[in-house]
Write an enzyme that holds these catalytic residues in place. Sequence first.
Site, short mmCIF file in Angstrom:
data_model
loop_
_atom_site.label_atom_id
_atom_site.label_comp_id
_atom_site.label_asym_id
_atom_site.label_seq_id
_atom_site.Cartn_x
_atom_site.Cartn_y
_atom_site.Cartn_z
N ASN A 88 0.94 -1.26 0.04
CA ASN A 88 0.14 -0.13 -0.08
C ASN A 88 1.05 1.25 -0.14
O ASN A 88 1.60 1.25 0.97
CB ASN A 88 -0.94 0.00 1.32
N ASP A 105 -0.25 4.48 -0.04
CA ASP A 105 -0.89 5.63 0.34
C ASP A 105 0.13 6.67 0.82
O ASP A 105 0.19 7.88 0.80
CB ASP A 105 -1.99 5.25 1.21
N HIS A 106 1.08 6.22 1.97
CA HIS A 106 1.78 7.31 2.81
C HIS A 106 2.99 7.63 1.96
O HIS A 106 3.58 8.66 2.67
CB HIS A 106 2.10 6.56 4.20
N HIS A 165 -5.64 3.66 -1.69
CA HIS A 165 -6.80 4.16 -1.26
C HIS A 165 -7.14 5.62 -1.69
O HIS A 165 -6.46 6.53 -1.23
CB HIS A 165 -6.74 4.20 0.38
N ARG A 196 -9.24 8.26 -1.03
CA ARG A 196 -10.09 8.88 0.11
C ARG A 196 -10.93 10.04 -0.82
O ARG A 196 -10.49 10.79 -1.54
CB ARG A 196 -9.22 9.42 1.15
N ARG A 211 -6.67 12.87 0.64
CA ARG A 211 -5.67 13.56 1.62
C ARG A 211 -4.40 12.81 1.52
O ARG A 211 -3.29 13.44 1.59
CB ARG A 211 -5.96 13.20 3.19
N HIS A 212 -4.36 11.63 0.53
CA HIS A 212 -3.06 11.39 0.04
C HIS A 212 -3.12 10.82 -1.42
O HIS A 212 -2.75 11.53 -2.36
CB HIS A 212 -2.34 9.97 0.92
N GLU A 258 -8.52 0.67 -2.95
CA GLU A 258 -9.48 0.88 -1.78
C GLU A 258 -10.17 2.04 -1.91
O GLU A 258 -10.00 3.12 -2.30
CB GLU A 258 -8.55 1.01 -0.51
N THR A 281 -7.03 7.08 9.96
CA THR A 281 -6.85 5.70 9.09
C THR A 281 -8.14 4.88 9.15
O THR A 281 -9.03 5.43 9.91
CB THR A 281 -5.61 5.19 9.48
N THR A 282 -8.33 4.10 8.35
CA THR A 282 -9.57 3.23 8.41
C THR A 282 -9.75 2.41 9.75
O THR A 282 -8.95 1.54 10.00
CB THR A 282 -9.49 2.32 7.20
N GLU A 339 -11.32 -8.96 3.04
CA GLU A 339 -9.99 -8.68 3.75
C GLU A 339 -10.36 -8.53 5.45
O GLU A 339 -10.99 -7.69 5.75
CB GLU A 339 -9.36 -7.24 3.25
N HIS A 357 -3.94 -4.08 7.85
CA HIS A 357 -4.02 -3.02 8.61
C HIS A 357 -3.17 -3.09 9.95
O HIS A 357 -3.56 -3.79 10.60
CB HIS A 357 -5.47 -2.68 9.22
N GLY A 358 -2.01 -2.31 10.07
CA GLY A 358 -1.12 -2.24 11.23
C GLY A 358 -0.16 -3.53 11.38
O GLY A 358 0.44 -3.55 12.18
N GLY A 405 1.10 -1.37 4.27
CA GLY A 405 1.63 0.05 3.97
C GLY A 405 2.39 0.90 4.75
O GLY A 405 3.47 0.98 4.69
N HIS A 406 1.79 1.26 6.06
CA HIS A 406 2.45 2.35 6.77
C HIS A 406 3.62 1.91 7.46
O HIS A 406 4.71 2.45 7.17
CB HIS A 406 1.58 2.65 8.00
N1 PXP Z 1 -5.87 -2.97 4.19
C1 PXP Z 1 -6.95 -1.91 4.18
C2 PXP Z 1 -8.25 -2.27 3.66
C3 PXP Z 1 -6.58 -0.51 4.57
O1 PXP Z 1 -7.65 0.36 4.83
C4 PXP Z 1 -5.31 -0.18 4.85
C5 PXP Z 1 -4.91 1.04 5.40
O2 PXP Z 1 -5.34 2.00 4.47
C6 PXP Z 1 -4.39 -1.25 4.83
C7 PXP Z 1 -4.74 -2.51 4.44
C8 PXP Z 1 -2.96 -1.03 5.05
O3 PXP Z 1 -2.71 -0.80 6.45
P1 PXP Z 1 -1.34 -0.15 6.82
O4 PXP Z 1 -1.15 1.02 6.21
O5 PXP Z 1 -1.50 -0.12 8.48
O6 PXP Z 1 -0.23 -1.35 6.87
#
Ligand code: PXP
Length: 254
Positions: free
Chosen positions: A10, A12-13, A46, A48, A52-53, A73, A103-104, A154, A194-195, A216-217
């Site tokens: 991911n 996004d960041h 994503h 949004r 924002r990103h 996303e 974040t989500t 997911e 996520h995370g 991602g993050h």
């Molecule tokens: N999957 C989904 C559906 C998400 O919304 C996100 C965060 O945008 C991620 C994965 C990636 O999460 P992270 O950036 O915490 O790794």
Amino acid sequence: MTNELRLGVNIDHVATIRNARGGNHPDPVRAAVLAANAGADGITAHLREDRRHISDSDIERLLKEIELPLNLEMAATDEMLDISLRYKPFAACIVPEKREERTTEGGLDAAGGYNHLSRFVSEMGEAGIRVSLFVEPDLIQVSAAAELGAQVIELHVGAYCDAKDAATRDHHYQRLVEAAAKADELGLECHAGHGISFETVGPIAAIPTLLELNIGHFLVGEAIYIGLADAIQDMRNRMDLARAGNAATTGSGQ
Ligand code: PXP
């Protein structure tokens, strides 16, 4: 080579950092190309509602300039449905979205939002987009996703990844294991995200019916220290080791 457990990176960041200064650097599309060379199996972005990103032009460029499948996303809004039908990415993952969140936070209410979501799942599915729903590891939500006709779920692994003690982590791990088993029983392809970090990826990757992790993050943060390619390769290795049985397979054994 096709990986048994795919890694979706991911980006996004990368766009978050770019947008902090309003210019073109760093370029998320360049990061996506680098991710592909480092072993990613797909790119996730994503778009949004507040942009924002990731921007609309990032999505356009990702579709033109990268060879890996794009997982878009998106929130279940008419604007996003139009965009997805226009661009027809390989996959779309419907996520809940609130403007005020960082974040989500949490998964979709696939059960409570059944009537609203069904149009999105069917219209995108008919357009040939692989539709995924981002849900909590909750058996009711998993069943609702199957009833909605999604091909993929997911699982939101945030509660597991953020757990502060072993008992909480074990509890959330069991929920993930049970939700992944339920998805398999219902014929849903199961992903997680996520995370996820180097610490938490092993036990998650060891859940045998998971087919894709979206991360991602942590990778973008780790890139500050070791570079994005090394961070992705390290994550990939940890996923492969876990699949080969060399990672802790309980929630607390990290
Ligand atoms: N999957 C989904 C559906 C998400 O919304 C996100 C965060 O945008 C991620 C994965 C990636 O999460 P992270 O950036 O915490 O790794």
